[in-house]
Design a protein around this motif. Structure first.
Motif, PDB file in Angstrom:
ATOM      1  N   ASN A 256      80.513  63.274 -22.981  1.00  0.00           N
ATOM      2  CA  ASN A 256      81.504  62.714 -22.057  1.00  0.00           C
ATOM      3  C   ASN A 256      80.816  61.702 -21.145  1.00  0.00           C
ATOM      4  O   ASN A 256      79.757  61.974 -20.599  1.00  0.00           O
ATOM      5  N   PHE A 257      81.419  60.518 -20.979  1.00  0.00           N
ATOM      6  CA  PHE A 257      80.807  59.457 -20.172  1.00  0.00           C
ATOM      7  C   PHE A 257      81.080  59.580 -18.666  1.00  0.00           C
ATOM      8  O   PHE A 257      80.404  58.929 -17.864  1.00  0.00           O
ATOM      9  N   GLY A 258      82.096  60.338 -18.270  1.00  0.00           N
ATOM     10  CA  GLY A 258      82.448  60.404 -16.855  1.00  0.00           C
ATOM     11  C   GLY A 258      81.255  60.755 -15.984  1.00  0.00           C
ATOM     12  O   GLY A 258      80.494  61.678 -16.299  1.00  0.00           O
ATOM     13  N   TYR A 306      78.019  55.961  -9.177  1.00  0.00           N
ATOM     14  CA  TYR A 306      78.268  55.847 -10.614  1.00  0.00           C
ATOM     15  C   TYR A 306      77.001  56.175 -11.400  1.00  0.00           C
ATOM     16  O   TYR A 306      75.906  55.740 -11.045  1.00  0.00           O
ATOM     17  N   SER A 307      77.180  56.925 -12.466  1.00  0.00           N
ATOM     18  CA  SER A 307      76.043  57.174 -13.346  1.00  0.00           C
ATOM     19  C   SER A 307      75.736  55.901 -14.136  1.00  0.00           C
ATOM     20  O   SER A 307      76.403  54.881 -13.982  1.00  0.00           O
ATOM     21  N   ASP A 339      88.264  56.188 -12.150  1.00  0.00           N
ATOM     22  CA  ASP A 339      87.209  55.259 -11.756  1.00  0.00           C
ATOM     23  C   ASP A 339      85.904  56.026 -11.553  1.00  0.00           C
ATOM     24  O   ASP A 339      85.408  56.172 -10.437  1.00  0.00           O
ATOM     25  N   SER A 340      85.372  56.547 -12.650  1.00  0.00           N
ATOM     26  CA  SER A 340      84.108  57.290 -12.550  1.00  0.00           C
ATOM     27  C   SER A 340      83.189  56.964 -13.722  1.00  0.00           C
ATOM     28  O   SER A 340      82.210  57.682 -13.949  1.00  0.00           O
ATOM     29  N   LEU A 341      83.499  55.897 -14.445  1.00  0.00           N
ATOM     30  CA  LEU A 341      82.714  55.586 -15.649  1.00  0.00           C
ATOM     31  C   LEU A 341      81.380  54.941 -15.288  1.00  0.00           C
ATOM     32  O   LEU A 341      81.258  54.256 -14.279  1.00  0.00           O
ATOM     33  N   PRO A 342      80.383  55.145 -16.119  1.00  0.00           N
ATOM     34  CA  PRO A 342      79.033  54.671 -15.796  1.00  0.00           C
ATOM     35  C   PRO A 342      78.909  53.150 -15.783  1.00  0.00           C
ATOM     36  O   PRO A 342      79.672  52.438 -16.445  1.00  0.00           O
ATOM     37  N   ILE A 343      77.921  52.677 -15.058  1.00  0.00           N
ATOM     38  CA  ILE A 343      77.535  51.277 -15.115  1.00  0.00           C
ATOM     39  C   ILE A 343      77.191  50.946 -16.573  1.00  0.00           C
ATOM     40  O   ILE A 343      76.489  51.688 -17.237  1.00  0.00           O
ATOM     41  N   ASP A 344      77.731  49.848 -17.062  1.00  0.00           N
ATOM     42  CA  ASP A 344      77.507  49.338 -18.419  1.00  0.00           C
ATOM     43  C   ASP A 344      78.265  50.087 -19.503  1.00  0.00           C
ATOM     44  O   ASP A 344      78.103  49.790 -20.685  1.00  0.00           O
ATOM     45  N   LEU A 345      79.129  51.042 -19.115  1.00  0.00           N
ATOM     46  CA  LEU A 345      80.002  51.714 -20.092  1.00  0.00           C
ATOM     47  C   LEU A 345      81.411  51.827 -19.524  1.00  0.00           C
ATOM     48  O   LEU A 345      82.047  52.881 -19.602  1.00  0.00           O
ATOM     49  N   LYS A 346      81.910  50.746 -18.967  1.00  0.00           N
ATOM     50  CA  LYS A 346      83.152  50.781 -18.209  1.00  0.00           C
ATOM     51  C   LYS A 346      84.420  50.824 -19.053  1.00  0.00           C
ATOM     52  O   LYS A 346      85.474  51.211 -18.558  1.00  0.00           O
ATOM     53  N   ASP A 347      84.360  50.403 -20.306  1.00  0.00           N
ATOM     54  CA  ASP A 347      85.539  50.489 -21.165  1.00  0.00           C
ATOM     55  C   ASP A 347      85.104  50.423 -22.618  1.00  0.00           C
ATOM     56  O   ASP A 347      83.907  50.378 -22.920  1.00  0.00           O
TER      57      ASP A 347
END
Length: 390
Positions: A256-258, A306-307, A339-347
């Motif tokens: 999970n990326f969150g 953000y992770s 709005d909790s997705l990691p830097i560089d994995l936003k979508d």
């Protein structure tokens, strides 16, 4: 499309450099994402994801850019609807939503009910939309209903969600009424094996996990879970012993990326947020004017931690260290974690970033392809083979 030998691929200021090789791997490989909450998002506020959308984490142009071509559409039913006809109704409505996406753009999307569908549709340039049910509540204790959902395309079921239901205890629910699986839940494991539906142990309690692994005749999945090693005391994630048991079972944990699933700092931030909000409610009640803009104010004063892509890769690395490359996959939870997705994995456009990160850490192309889809497809095929013989 391959753009030069190096490209910046991110919607964040900290864009990483992504090689032509990383983009090529992402575009030439089936990418299975174990969990994307598009159906619930579309049902809550309709948008046409067959075209570019302003919000959310998924739409067709971004999926094409990222190389995502087999995202499991989450048929998510909130625990608040457990034990009600509305639970089953909502599940059918959300399946209808996915069918409507395909009907609007059959040149872009197709329902996938088998691994063969995924592979054939990939060759045709279509994005496959397999279905996974998040929360087994809609089954309502009726195996005929289970069979109906199979016919409609459901290929995994997350046994419970945020509360204990008629199948299983939840990791989020302090009430452990079944001390694992219910009697029906135990019989459901057998029937899911026999009919060809993967067992998803994300969200369930530790006891329910071990009971499911002991009962199943085929590998199980964790469709969107990460590792408790990096988030101590967060039972929703899996600890090392559980990952080892999953490996022995032949299963796959799909990371999970969150940020709250990935980093301790994000979990601590959430705890502070909840404590501060609850303090206002206790002191001034639910109607306090301080609650109107609480989220914006709190975030301004306490920026969300953000992770990062590297922290997500740490989870992948740790699974590999524990049980090997054959037992880890991707379960981003796009459109499900806000709005909790990691830097560089936003979508969904950023999967080449993930590929580049793995290349940077020395993963071979063959191993990267296992993480992107090979491991999940192996499990799914094993489930298909077992069901065909029963």
């Amino acid at each position: 499309m391959i753009l030069s030998s190096m490209m910046a691929l991110s919607n964040n200021a900290n864009a990483i450099e992504v090689s032509e090789k990383a983009v090529q791997i992402a575009h030439d490989t089936i990418i299975v994402d174990g969990h994307i909450d598009v159906p619930y998002r579309v049902n809550r506020g309709w948008v046409d994801v067959t075209e570019a959308t302003e919000g959310g984490d998924f739409d067709y142009p971004r999926a094409v850019k990222g190389g995502l071509n087999a995202p499991f559409m989450s048929i998510y039913v909130p625990a608040s609807l457990d034990n009600s006809p509305e639970s089953t109704q909502l599940a059918h409505v959300l399946i209808d939503q996915v069918e409507a996406i395909v009907a609007r753009a059959p040149d872009k999307f197709a329902i996938a009910k088998s691994t063969a569908d995924v592979e054939e549709q990939f060759e045709k340039g279509l994005i496959s939309l397999p279905l996974g049910m998040e929360n087994g509540s809609p089954i309502q204790g009726n195996l005929d209903t289970l069979a109906l959902f199979y016919e409609r395309g459901i290929r995994y079921i997350t046994l419970a969600h945020s509360q204990s239901n008629h199948i299983s205890d939840s990791s989020y629910d302090l009430r452990r009424q079944w001390k694992g699986l219910s009697p029906f839940g135990k019989s459901l494991i057998t029937e899911m094996n026999n009919i060809g539906i993967m067992i998803d142990i994300s969200h369930v309690s530790d006891d329910a996990f071990y009971q499911a692994v002991a009962l199943t005749k085929v590998p199980v999945i964790a469709s969107h879970s990460s590792l408790r090693r990096f988030t101590p005391d967060f039972e929703r994630n899996m600890d090392d012993d559980m990952v080892k048991a999953l490996g022995e079972n032949g299963g796959v944990i799909m990371i999970n990326f969150g940020s709250g699933f990935v980093s301790k700092a994000a979990r601590q931030w959430r705890a502070g947020y909840t404590q501060a909000r609850n303090a206002i409610v206790e002191a001034e009640g639910d109607e306090s004017p301080k609650l109107e803009n609480f989220d914006e104010t709190y975030r301004a004063e306490n920026p969300y931690p953000y992770s990062t892509l590297d922290e997500v890769l740490d989870h992948i690395d740790h699974v590999v260290k524990l049980v090997g490359i054959d037992h880890v996959g991707i379960g981003s939870d796009y459109d499900g974690v806000g709005d909790s997705l990691p830097i560089d994995l936003k979508d969904v456009s950023t999967f080449p970033n993930l590929v580049q990160g793995m290349l940077n850490r020395g993963y071979s192309e063959a191993d990267i392809k296992k993480v992107l889809s090979g491991n999940l497809l192996r499990v799914w095929k094993a489930v298909e083979v077992y069901a065909a013989a029963h």
